[in-house]
Design a protein around this motif. Sequence first.
Motif, mmCIF file in Angstrom:
data_model
loop_
_atom_site.group_PDB
_atom_site.id
_atom_site.type_symbol
_atom_site.label_atom_id
_atom_site.label_comp_id
_atom_site.label_asym_id
_atom_site.label_seq_id
_atom_site.Cartn_x
_atom_site.Cartn_y
_atom_site.Cartn_z
ATOM 1 N N PRO A 280 0.837 -1.209 0.000
ATOM 2 C CA PRO A 280 0.000 0.000 0.000
ATOM 3 C C PRO A 280 0.869 1.255 0.000
ATOM 4 C CG PRO A 280 -0.720 -1.567 1.682
ATOM 5 C CD PRO A 280 0.597 -2.055 1.184
ATOM 6 N N ASP A 281 0.426 2.289 -0.671
ATOM 7 C CA ASP A 281 1.206 3.523 -0.746
ATOM 8 C C ASP A 281 1.435 4.134 0.638
ATOM 9 O OD1 ASP A 281 1.295 3.180 -3.444
ATOM 10 O OD2 ASP A 281 -0.196 4.720 -3.925
ATOM 11 N N ALA A 282 0.436 4.055 1.519
ATOM 12 C CA ALA A 282 0.605 4.586 2.870
ATOM 13 C C ALA A 282 1.701 3.836 3.613
ATOM 14 C CB ALA A 282 -0.712 4.511 3.638
ATOM 15 N N ALA A 283 1.831 2.531 3.364
ATOM 16 C CA ALA A 283 2.890 1.747 3.996
ATOM 17 C C ALA A 283 4.254 2.196 3.492
ATOM 18 C CB ALA A 283 2.682 0.262 3.709
ATOM 19 N N SER A 284 4.356 2.489 2.197
ATOM 20 C CA SER A 284 5.621 2.959 1.625
ATOM 21 C C SER A 284 6.073 4.250 2.301
ATOM 22 C CB SER A 284 5.477 3.192 0.115
ATOM 23 O OG SER A 284 5.187 2.000 -0.566
ATOM 24 N N ILE A 285 5.133 5.188 2.455
ATOM 25 C CA ILE A 285 5.495 6.488 3.013
ATOM 26 C C ILE A 285 5.783 6.381 4.509
ATOM 27 C CG2 ILE A 285 4.658 8.842 3.397
ATOM 28 C CD1 ILE A 285 3.108 8.525 0.747
ATOM 29 N N ALA A 286 5.024 5.533 5.214
ATOM 30 C CA ALA A 286 5.288 5.329 6.639
ATOM 31 C C ALA A 286 6.676 4.728 6.846
ATOM 32 C CB ALA A 286 4.219 4.425 7.244
ATOM 33 N N ALA A 287 7.048 3.751 6.025
ATOM 34 C CA ALA A 287 8.360 3.105 6.159
ATOM 35 C C ALA A 287 9.487 4.055 5.798
ATOM 36 C CB ALA A 287 8.401 1.859 5.282
ATOM 37 N N MET A 288 9.274 4.874 4.787
ATOM 38 C CA MET A 288 10.270 5.869 4.384
ATOM 39 C C MET A 288 10.531 6.854 5.516
ATOM 40 S SD MET A 288 9.430 8.903 1.686
ATOM 41 C CE MET A 288 8.383 9.639 2.942
ATOM 42 N N ARG A 289 9.462 7.327 6.149
ATOM 43 C CA ARG A 289 9.607 8.266 7.252
ATOM 44 C C ARG A 289 10.246 7.593 8.471
ATOM 45 N NH1 ARG A 289 4.475 12.354 7.778
ATOM 46 N NH2 ARG A 289 4.529 13.260 5.678
ATOM 47 N N GLY A 334 15.498 11.939 -0.244
ATOM 48 C CA GLY A 334 14.185 12.453 0.111
ATOM 49 C C GLY A 334 13.971 13.923 -0.150
ATOM 50 N N ASP A 335 15.035 14.660 -0.438
ATOM 51 C CA ASP A 335 14.880 16.095 -0.668
ATOM 52 C C ASP A 335 13.964 16.403 -1.848
ATOM 53 O OD1 ASP A 335 16.472 16.715 1.471
ATOM 54 O OD2 ASP A 335 18.299 16.968 0.295
ATOM 55 N N ARG A 336 13.860 15.454 -2.762
ATOM 56 C CA ARG A 336 13.008 15.647 -3.931
ATOM 57 C C ARG A 336 11.523 15.566 -3.584
ATOM 58 N NH1 ARG A 336 16.151 12.032 -8.580
ATOM 59 N NH2 ARG A 336 18.191 12.994 -8.291
ATOM 60 N N TYR A 337 11.235 15.121 -2.370
ATOM 61 C CA TYR A 337 9.845 14.831 -2.007
ATOM 62 C C TYR A 337 9.380 15.615 -0.786
ATOM 63 C CZ TYR A 337 11.219 11.024 -5.040
ATOM 64 O OH TYR A 337 11.707 10.308 -6.099
ATOM 65 N N ARG A 338 10.042 16.750 -0.511
ATOM 66 C CA ARG A 338 9.619 17.581 0.611
ATOM 67 C C ARG A 338 8.204 18.117 0.388
ATOM 68 N NH1 ARG A 338 12.613 16.232 4.881
ATOM 69 N NH2 ARG A 338 14.866 16.330 4.422
ATOM 70 N N HIS A 339 7.837 18.306 -0.877
ATOM 71 C CA HIS A 339 6.520 18.848 -1.190
ATOM 72 C C HIS A 339 5.435 17.778 -1.135
ATOM 73 C CE1 HIS A 339 7.468 16.798 -4.907
ATOM 74 N NE2 HIS A 339 6.214 16.943 -5.286
ATOM 75 N N SER A 340 5.827 16.511 -1.066
ATOM 76 C CA SER A 340 4.835 15.436 -1.154
ATOM 77 C C SER A 340 4.967 14.447 0.006
ATOM 78 C CB SER A 340 4.956 14.712 -2.502
ATOM 79 O OG SER A 340 6.285 14.227 -2.705
ATOM 80 N N TYR A 341 5.813 13.453 -0.116
ATOM 81 C CA TYR A 341 5.837 12.373 0.867
ATOM 82 C C TYR A 341 6.171 12.834 2.280
ATOM 83 C CZ TYR A 341 6.269 9.737 -3.509
ATOM 84 O OH TYR A 341 6.097 9.235 -4.767
ATOM 85 N N VAL A 347 0.013 14.353 2.172
ATOM 86 C CA VAL A 347 -0.390 12.990 2.523
ATOM 87 C C VAL A 347 -1.885 12.949 2.844
ATOM 88 C CG1 VAL A 347 -0.118 11.128 4.217
ATOM 89 C CG2 VAL A 347 1.903 12.299 3.305
ATOM 90 N N ALA A 348 -2.358 13.926 3.631
ATOM 91 C CA ALA A 348 -3.778 13.965 3.975
ATOM 92 C C ALA A 348 -4.640 14.187 2.738
ATOM 93 C CB ALA A 348 -4.024 15.073 5.001
ATOM 94 N N SER A 349 -4.134 14.997 1.800
ATOM 95 C CA SER A 349 -4.902 15.271 0.578
ATOM 96 C C SER A 349 -5.062 14.023 -0.279
ATOM 97 C CB SER A 349 -4.229 16.381 -0.240
ATOM 98 O OG SER A 349 -3.041 15.901 -0.881
ATOM 99 N N GLN A 350 -4.161 13.057 -0.087
ATOM 100 C CA GLN A 350 -4.240 11.805 -0.830
ATOM 101 C C GLN A 350 -5.110 10.764 -0.126
ATOM 102 O OE1 GLN A 350 -2.613 11.426 -3.966
ATOM 103 N NE2 GLN A 350 -2.453 13.631 -3.608
ATOM 104 N N GLY A 351 -5.655 11.139 1.033
ATOM 105 C CA GLY A 351 -6.531 10.232 1.770
ATOM 106 C C GLY A 351 -5.793 9.107 2.464
ATOM 107 N N MET A 352 -4.523 9.322 2.782
ATOM 108 C CA MET A 352 -3.722 8.269 3.400
ATOM 109 C C MET A 352 -3.563 8.497 4.896
ATOM 110 S SD MET A 352 -0.733 7.385 0.613
ATOM 111 C CE MET A 352 -0.198 9.053 0.264
ATOM 112 N N ASP A 353 -3.710 7.417 5.669
ATOM 113 C CA ASP A 353 -3.479 7.431 7.113
ATOM 114 C C ASP A 353 -2.251 6.573 7.389
ATOM 115 O OD1 ASP A 353 -3.513 7.453 9.850
ATOM 116 O OD2 ASP A 353 -5.392 6.327 10.065
#
Length: 374
Positions: A280-289, A334-341, A347-353
Motif C-alpha cells: 500500500p502507498d501509505a505503507a511505503s510512506i510510513a516506512a520511508m519516514r 528524500g529532498d526531492r519529495y519535501r513537497h509530497s511524501y 499525505v492527507a490530501s491523498q486520503g492516506m493514514d
Amino acid sequence: MTTPSDETPGGPADRTCERTRSWCDEAIRRVVADANRSADTHLHVFPLPESWGIDLYLKDESVHPTGSLKHRLARSLFLYGLANGWIREGTTVVEASSGSTAVSEAYFAQLVGVDFVTVMPRKTSPEKIALIERYGGRCHFVDIPADMYTEAERLAAEPGGHYMDQFTYAERATDWRGNNNIAESVFEQLALERHPVPEWVVVGAGTGGTSATIGRYLRYRRHRTRLAVVDPENSAFFPGWVTDTPDYATGMPSRIEGIGRPRVEPSFVPSVIDMMIPVPDAASIAAMRHLNDVTGLCAGGSTGTNLWGVWQLAARLLAEGRTGSIVTLICDGGDRYRHSYYNDEWVASQGMDLAPYRAAIDTFLAKGTWHPPA
C-alpha cells in the motif's frame, strides 16, 4: 578520396567517418571516466535486535552524482546507444520520463554534448523539472500521462532524434554477468560480513531493469539468494506476474515515483523473480519516514516500498527460526519529495493514514511479530 569501385553497385562501401568515430570515442571516454571517478555506493547497516541473527543492509544509490539509482541506468543506456551508433554528434536524445531517469539522462547528455528532451506529464513537480533543466535538458509536457510514449516516439522521429526508450532497453543495456553492476557490487561489499550471501534481495520495479540484472546475476553466480520485487498501488507488475499476463495493464499511474507502471514494461523479466509483494502507498510512506527517524537517512517513497517488503521477509525468517541477511536499496534522496511524501498536508490530501502502518513497523521492530493493518 573514393575509387570507382566504391561508387558502383557490388563494390566496397565505406560508411565509417573518421570524425564520427572520433566523436563517439570521446563521448564513451567521458561516460566511462565519470564512472571511474565515482566511488562505489555505500552499504549501510540498519539496526536490528542482535538476538534476531538477521542483518539488514541498505545500498545507498542516492549518493550518485544525479542522486538516484537511475544514474546507473542512464549511464548504461548512453553507453549502449553510443556503442550501437544510435547517438552521434548532433543527436537529440528523447526520453519518456518525469522522474529520476530523466534527471540522470540529462546529466549524461550534457556530459557528452548532445541535446536532451524528456516527455513528461504537465503535473510533474517543479523540483523534478528544475533538476532536469539544471543539466541542460528540456521538458516537453503532455496532458495525459499515457501519451508520453507516443509523443516521445514522435519527437524522436524528427531528423537527428533518438528515442532512448528506457522501458525497452533497460534490461539489455546493463551487463548482468558483472562488470561492476549493482549485484556484483553488493556481493563484493558483503564479503566480510557474517552472512555474506543474503537470503533475500528486495527491489522495486520501474522499468524492470534492476530486478532483471539482479535476478540474472544471482542465477549466473549460482547464489542461493532469492529475489523479491515489491510493487505499489495501481501498478501492473504484480497482477501481471501473478496471472502470468505479459500485457497486463491498469492504465493508472503510481503515486510512488520511480516504481510501478500502468502497464507491464518490455524490460520486466518475471521469470527471474522468486516473490512479488504488493505494498500500500501509505505503507511505503510510513516506512520511508521511519527510516529517516531511526537512521537519519532521508530517502524517497520507493525506498519505503522496499522496506515494507523487507519487514515481511525478516518476520518470515524469524518465524522459521532462521538467521541470515537481507539487502535492499535506498533508491533516491528524500529532498526531492519535501513537497509530497514528507508533507503532512499532501499525505492527507491523498486520503492516506500512515499511523496504522507506522504502528505495525514499531511493533515488529520491538517484538519481532508482524501484524500489518488489514
